[in-house]
Scaffold this active site. Structure first.
Site, PDB file in Angstrom:
ATOM      1  N   ASN A   1     -10.345   0.425  -0.389  1.00 58.90           N
ATOM      2  CA  ASN A   1      -8.670   0.046  -0.781  1.00 58.90           C
ATOM      3  C   ASN A   1      -8.049  -0.373  -1.399  1.00 58.90           C
ATOM      4  O   ASN A   1      -8.287  -1.565  -1.467  1.00 58.90           O
ATOM      5  CB  ASN A   1      -8.849  -0.527   1.258  1.00 58.90           C
ATOM      6  CG  ASN A   1      -6.744  -0.140   1.084  1.00 58.90           C
ATOM      7  OD1 ASN A   1      -6.015  -0.680   0.470  1.00 58.90           O
ATOM      8  ND2 ASN A   1      -6.628  -1.321   1.946  1.00 58.90           N
TER       9      ASN A   1
ATOM     10  N   HIS B   1      -3.042   7.396   2.289  1.00 58.16           N
ATOM     11  CA  HIS B   1      -3.981   5.429   1.796  1.00 58.16           C
ATOM     12  C   HIS B   1      -5.006   5.659   2.454  1.00 58.16           C
ATOM     13  O   HIS B   1      -5.447   5.957   3.521  1.00 58.16           O
ATOM     14  CB  HIS B   1      -2.687   4.615   1.872  1.00 58.16           C
ATOM     15  CG  HIS B   1      -2.999   3.779   2.087  1.00 58.16           C
ATOM     16  ND1 HIS B   1      -4.237   2.837   1.198  1.00 58.16           N
ATOM     17  CD2 HIS B   1      -2.682   2.696   2.555  1.00 58.16           C
ATOM     18  CE1 HIS B   1      -4.069   2.604   1.307  1.00 58.16           C
ATOM     19  NE2 HIS B   1      -3.889   1.330   1.898  1.00 58.16           N
TER      20      HIS B   1
ATOM     21  N   CYS C   1       0.597  -1.048  -0.203  1.00 56.89           N
ATOM     22  CA  CYS C   1       0.127   0.013   0.279  1.00 56.89           C
ATOM     23  C   CYS C   1       0.919   1.439   0.308  1.00 56.89           C
ATOM     24  O   CYS C   1       0.134   2.185  -0.410  1.00 56.89           O
ATOM     25  CB  CYS C   1      -1.164   0.050   0.988  1.00 56.89           C
ATOM     26  SG  CYS C   1      -1.731  -1.119   1.227  1.00 56.89           S
TER      27      CYS C   1
HETATM   28  O1  UT7 Z   1      -4.648  -1.335   3.550  1.00 53.49           O
HETATM   29  C1  UT7 Z   1      -3.446  -1.194   4.533  1.00 53.49           C
HETATM   30  C2  UT7 Z   1      -3.310  -2.257   5.551  1.00 53.49           C
HETATM   31  N1  UT7 Z   1      -4.979  -2.331   5.980  1.00 53.49           N
HETATM   32  C3  UT7 Z   1      -5.257  -1.769   6.895  1.00 53.49           C
HETATM   33  O2  UT7 Z   1      -4.986  -0.610   7.049  1.00 53.49           O
HETATM   34  C4  UT7 Z   1      -6.606  -2.158   7.365  1.00 53.49           C
HETATM   35  C5  UT7 Z   1      -6.659  -1.823   8.763  1.00 53.49           C
HETATM   36  N2  UT7 Z   1      -7.078  -2.923   9.695  1.00 53.49           N
HETATM   37  C6  UT7 Z   1      -8.587  -2.470   9.392  1.00 53.49           C
HETATM   38  O3  UT7 Z   1      -9.182  -1.442   8.614  1.00 53.49           O
HETATM   39  C7  UT7 Z   1     -10.001  -2.873  10.956  1.00 53.49           C
HETATM   40  O4  UT7 Z   1      -8.760  -3.672  11.712  1.00 53.49           O
HETATM   41  C8  UT7 Z   1     -10.480  -4.269   9.995  1.00 53.49           C
HETATM   42  C9  UT7 Z   1     -12.029  -3.262   9.297  1.00 53.49           C
HETATM   43  C10 UT7 Z   1      -9.891  -5.083   9.320  1.00 53.49           C
HETATM   44  C11 UT7 Z   1     -11.523  -4.744  10.888  1.00 53.49           C
HETATM   45  O5  UT7 Z   1     -11.938  -4.172  12.518  1.00 53.49           O
HETATM   46  P1  UT7 Z   1     -11.329  -3.658  13.757  1.00 53.49           P
HETATM   47  O6  UT7 Z   1     -13.119  -3.388  14.511  1.00 53.49           O
HETATM   48  O7  UT7 Z   1     -10.018  -4.396  13.521  1.00 53.49           O
HETATM   49  O8  UT7 Z   1     -12.192  -5.473  13.917  1.00 53.49           O
HETATM   50  P2  UT7 Z   1     -11.531  -6.510  14.559  1.00 53.49           P
HETATM   51  O9  UT7 Z   1     -10.862  -8.224  13.229  1.00 53.49           O
HETATM   52  O10 UT7 Z   1     -11.473  -5.895  15.910  1.00 53.49           O
HETATM   53  O11 UT7 Z   1     -12.813  -7.815  14.736  1.00 53.49           O
HETATM   54  C12 UT7 Z   1     -14.032  -7.078  14.926  1.00 53.49           C
HETATM   55  C13 UT7 Z   1     -15.805  -8.113  15.190  1.00 53.49           C
HETATM   56  C14 UT7 Z   1     -14.506  -9.520  15.156  1.00 53.49           C
HETATM   57  O12 UT7 Z   1     -15.206 -10.300  15.860  1.00 53.49           O
HETATM   58  P3  UT7 Z   1     -15.751 -11.226  17.315  1.00 53.49           P
HETATM   59  O13 UT7 Z   1     -14.619 -11.846  17.343  1.00 53.49           O
HETATM   60  O14 UT7 Z   1     -15.024 -10.134  18.096  1.00 53.49           O
HETATM   61  O15 UT7 Z   1     -17.142 -11.564  17.454  1.00 53.49           O
HETATM   62  C15 UT7 Z   1     -14.813 -10.403  13.989  1.00 53.49           C
HETATM   63  O16 UT7 Z   1     -14.537 -11.287  13.459  1.00 53.49           O
HETATM   64  O17 UT7 Z   1     -15.489  -7.768  13.989  1.00 53.49           O
HETATM   65  C16 UT7 Z   1     -15.767  -9.362  12.977  1.00 53.49           C
HETATM   66  N3  UT7 Z   1     -15.872  -9.433  11.889  1.00 53.49           N
HETATM   67  C17 UT7 Z   1     -16.900  -8.642  11.001  1.00 53.49           C
HETATM   68  N4  UT7 Z   1     -18.089  -8.634  10.873  1.00 53.49           N
HETATM   69  C18 UT7 Z   1     -19.038  -8.428   9.919  1.00 53.49           C
HETATM   70  C19 UT7 Z   1     -14.484  -9.058  10.725  1.00 53.49           C
HETATM   71  N5  UT7 Z   1     -15.392  -8.659   9.722  1.00 53.49           N
HETATM   72  C20 UT7 Z   1     -16.061  -8.430   9.408  1.00 53.49           C
HETATM   73  C21 UT7 Z   1     -17.064  -7.969   9.020  1.00 53.49           C
HETATM   74  N6  UT7 Z   1     -18.957  -8.018   9.265  1.00 53.49           N
HETATM   75  N7  UT7 Z   1     -16.812  -7.852   6.884  1.00 53.49           N
END
Ligand code: UT7
Length: 350
Positions: free
Chosen positions: A301, A271, A129
């Site tokens: 993204n 980004h 990225c």
């Molecule tokens: O491009 C450069 C590199 N990439 C980035 O910079 C991305 C960086 N990370 C992020 O943008 C975020 O971490 C995400 C958008 C990927 C995830 O958001 P988050 O608030 O960090 O969520 P999380 O991974 O901590 O997950 C929270 C919950 C989990 O459920 P439990 O374990 O709390 O029951 C996940 O399983 O959300 C769940 N989850 C979803 N739920 C509904 C993960 N993806 C989804 C989804 N829909 N698509």
């Protein structure tokens, strides 16, 4: 042994010309026609429009159609940037991508040939990225060294081809697109001159974002390839934390390296990783939300394409105007990050 040098820092030796600056003289972006909305994703994944919007800021994104590759995106964006710069010839094509058309050879020579640029230097840069800023710094170096007078720098990614479309953690975020700029040798004081580019990396975090299979590591083991290892994996929470910290740090460094204060910035083009990351970086730098430009809601993204695509869109809709002092900043897999500054120029071909 060299003689003691009493010249003030940055001054060329008597009789030597200062190195030319790399001046942005054209910009273009392109996304494929196929729109994928959050509702489309909800039909096949355990997710919701509300979750995607509130956690990422994305409402829809674009996806390649079968048979369409990164080169197709890059050619479209490159052609638009050349038109914007009102030129048909460059000496170098530098393509940032994580999704080359094939592992070998590089995709840039094919893109160059299809743009009618056969014979010019053309190569790929791989920094996920942050790839566009690495490519920009590379082209800036070629121009400063006198190896190139004009370069086409493209960021293009067909990220949906390496993301597991059944993985809700990544499929809702990553998307496809391309953006490009033309850099021309010029004066460091000229609008459009790319300021000092600050780059960094930390390979100890390489497993936080990876496609583990398909490279020499897997092939030398001579095992049956693991099909799931062909897909992109990301430890989202830790990447989120580091993205905010690294983008904030490197942005401060790039602004200071150009002799500016954070308050001097009129526009931030970061980004487009996640709208919450953008907000957190803005808060960290004390920048009002209206100075941060964003298009993540309708493009997602797009990896290396993200910054030039947003530059092109913002120039088109007038949210970037001549004279604006602009910060570009990125973070991603590698881990790798970067930032730079420029005064937005008047573009002739628009
Ligand atoms: O491009 C450069 C590199 N990439 C980035 O910079 C991305 C960086 N990370 C992020 O943008 C975020 O971490 C995400 C958008 C990927 C995830 O958001 P988050 O608030 O960090 O969520 P999380 O991974 O901590 O997950 C929270 C919950 C989990 O459920 P439990 O374990 O709390 O029951 C996940 O399983 O959300 C769940 N989850 C979803 N739920 C509904 C993960 N993806 C989804 C989804 N829909 N698509």
């Amino acid at each position: 042994m060299t003689a003691r040098d009493d010249r003030p820092e940055g001054r060329p030796a008597p009789g030597r010309r200062p190195a030319p600056a790399a001046v942005l003289t054209g910009v273009g972006g392109w996304v494929p026609d196929q729109v994928v909305t959050n509702s489309d994703l909800c039909r096949r994944l355990d997710t919701s429009d509300e979750w995607i919007r509130s956690r990422t800021g994305i409402a829809s994104r674009r996806m390649v159609t079968p048979g369409m590759a990164t080169s197709d995106l890059a050619v479209e964006a490159g052609a638009r940037a050349l038109k914007s710069a009102d030129v048909s010839q460059v000496d170098a094509v530098v393509l940032a991508t994580t999704t080359p058309d094939r592992p070998c050879p590089a995709t840039a020579p094919d893109v160059a040939a299809r743009l009618g640029l056969t014979g010019v230097a053309a190569f790929d840069v791989s920094a996920v990225c942050s790839g566009f800023l690495y490519a920009l710094a590379t082209a800036q170096g070629l121009i400063a060294a006198g190896a190139t007078r004009r370069a086409l720098v493209i960021g293009a990614d067909a990220f949906t081809t390496i993301v597991d479309q059944d993985d809700r953690g990544t499929a809702v975020i990553f998307a496809d697109g391309a953006g490009a700029v033309v850099l021309t040798a010029g004066d460091p004081e000229q609008p459009g001159a790319i300021g000092p580019v600050v780059l960094g990396s930390d390979g100890s975090g390489r497993e936080l974002i990876e496609v583990p299979g398909g490279g020499s590591l897997e092939r030398s083991a001579r095992r049956e390839p693991d099909p799931s290892a062909r897909y992109f994996r990301m430890q989202g929470r830790e990447i989120f934390r580091q993205a905010v910290q690294r983008m904030s740090e490197v942005s401060r460094e790039a602004v200071a390296a150009n002799g500016w204060q954070l308050d001097d910035l009129d526009r931030v083009i970061a980004h487009q990783a996640n709208s919450r990351i953008l907000q957190a970086v803005g808060d960290e730098l004390g920048l009002p939300a209206e100075r941060q430009l964003s298009n993540i809601d309708h493009v997602g993204n797009t990896g290396a394409a993200s910054i030039p695509l947003l530059l092109a869109e913002s120039a088109e809709n007038g949210s970037l105007a001549a004279g604006h002092r602009v910060l570009l900043t990125a973070f991603g897999g590698g881990l790798a990050w970067g930032a730079t500054t420029l005064v937005w120029p008047e573009l002739r071909g628009r």
